[in-house]
Design an enzyme around this catalytic site. Structure first.
Site, PDB file in Angstrom:
ATOM      1  N   SER A  92      42.264 -20.245  -5.099  1.00 42.30           N
ATOM      2  CA  SER A  92      43.005 -21.266  -4.354  1.00 42.30           C
ATOM      3  C   SER A  92      44.026 -20.574  -3.465  1.00 42.30           C
ATOM      4  CB  SER A  92      43.710 -22.217  -5.318  1.00 42.30           C
ATOM      5  OG  SER A  92      44.986 -21.707  -5.620  1.00 42.30           O
ATOM      6  N   LYS A  93      44.637 -21.332  -2.581  1.00 47.47           N
ATOM      7  CA  LYS A  93      45.554 -20.707  -1.625  1.00 47.47           C
ATOM      8  C   LYS A  93      46.807 -20.148  -2.301  1.00 47.47           C
ATOM      9  CE  LYS A  93      47.995 -24.814   0.029  1.00 47.47           C
ATOM     10  NZ  LYS A  93      47.374 -26.119  -0.052  1.00 47.47           N
TER      11      LYS A  93
END
Ligand code: GLU
Length: 348
Positions: free
Chosen positions: A224-225
């Site tokens: 994920s970011k």
């Protein structure tokens, strides 16, 4: 046949390492085969697709050196290269399906009749995947009965508000832009039978497909970011070299068949091949990415190192034209893994 690949990001405000790796594989495949690399912005989600969120992608690709032959700022024969500007093209393709009796209206939406037959994706990485879209049992949750019920297998291609759905615009654009090879994340493999059905409805040969394995974080879940190393702009700020990030991204899902792990840009172009793309998911390893960067730093000449290190030296108030800097860089080149560590080596 001229090979034409594309990177088709939906702007979200970030260039994620997974997307950048997809861009890299498409770029390498096109460049290696004397083809064209196209950048198409899939910006049909007006709320997320701001000029800034597109700019982040363009900046990231430029920093990585992944130049495009057609796309934003690079006109070609098949533009515009923003989906938000291609409404008339989509309308004309919808009209073709209407004429062929392959679509119908359903509560204001337009659905495409999926054929009742087996469709096989011959994927260059994942092998053959066969599915009958008509009978493959898509389900939906029924609010009234609170139960899963059989859903209409026919694909919505236009919403009641007139906006088009991803599957339709993606296929129309790949067809119109004469894309020959679609290299994209494995999360799109399950969409591909739908895309093949649309290509067939238009009477056109589909491109070749290669779905590349996902890139997972060290704990084994989808990156994920928020994970370290997820976003390209962070590499720029941390003092990585674009060539090293490309090298590391290439290794995330591909191997050259021998033990080599360090590739100059030229070596990467020479060695890359879809046949070397792994079938299993890869795990991101920041320590290894740092190591690759250190190796790329050590391969730089002192004048080249001085040039790329200059912004980091200046942040530390070191004048890169100071006559003592070249000797100091010799030492720093042996010890640093990141450009941002160089001032510390010079001025401990
Ligand atoms: N816009 C889609 C995405 O970002 C593109 C998928 C594709 O490459 O076909 O996932």
């Amino acid at each position: 046949m001229t090979i034409r690949t594309r990177f088709a990001p939906s702007p979200t405000g970030f260039l994620h390492i997974g997307g950048a790796r997809t861009a890299l594989y498409n770029w390498l495949y096109a460049r290696k085969n004397g083809g064209k690399f196209i950048l198409r912005v899939e910006d049909t989600d007006a709320a997320r697709s701001t000029d800034e969120s597109v700019q982040v992608i363009l900046d990231g690709l430029k920093w990585l050196g992944l130049d495009w032959d057609e796309g934003p700022g690079q006109d070609g024969d098949y533009g515009p290269y923003y989906q938000s500007q291609r409404g008339d093209i989509y309308d004309s393709y919808l009209a073709k399906l209407e004429k062929a009796g392959l679509v119908y209206e359903d509560e204001g939406a337009i659905r495409f009749r999926v054929p009742d037959k087996e469709i096989t994706v011959h994927d260059k990485v994942c092998g053959d995947v066969t599915v009958n879209l008509h009978t493959s049992g898509s389900k939906r949750f029924d609010e009234e009965t609170k139960k899963e019920v059989e859903a209409n297998p026919d694909i919505v291609i236009r919403r009641p508000d007139g906006s088009y759905i991803f599957h339709f615009v993606n296929v129309v654009d790949d067809l119109e832009m004469k894309i020959t090879h679609v290299i994209r994340g494995e999360d799109h493999l399950s969409n591909t039978p739908k895309h093949l059905a649309l290509f067939e409805a238009f009477g056109v040969e589909p491109p070749a497909y290669a779905h590349i394995p996902l890139n997972l974080n060290p704990s084994g879940t989808k990156m994920s970011k928020r994970d370290q190393g997820a976003l390209i702009h962070e590499y720029v700020e941390s003092g990585f070299l674009g060539s090293a990030v490309n090298n590391y991204m290439a290794l995330l899902g591909w191997s050259s068949g021998d033990d080599r792990e360090v590739f100059s840009p030229e070596q990467l172009l020479e060695s890359f091949d879809l046949a070397g793309v792994n079938k299993s998911n890869s795990k991101f390893d920041y320590t290894k990415c740092l190591w690759v960067n250190g190796e790329h730093l050590r391969a730089l000449s002192i004048p080249d190192l001085k040039e790329v290190a200059a912004p980091f030296l200046s942040l530390a108030n070191i004048d890169s034209n100071d006559p003592r800097v070249p000797d100091a860089l010799e030492l720093a080149r042996e010890r640093a893994q990141l450009l941002s560590e160089i001032p510390q080596v010079i001025n401990p």
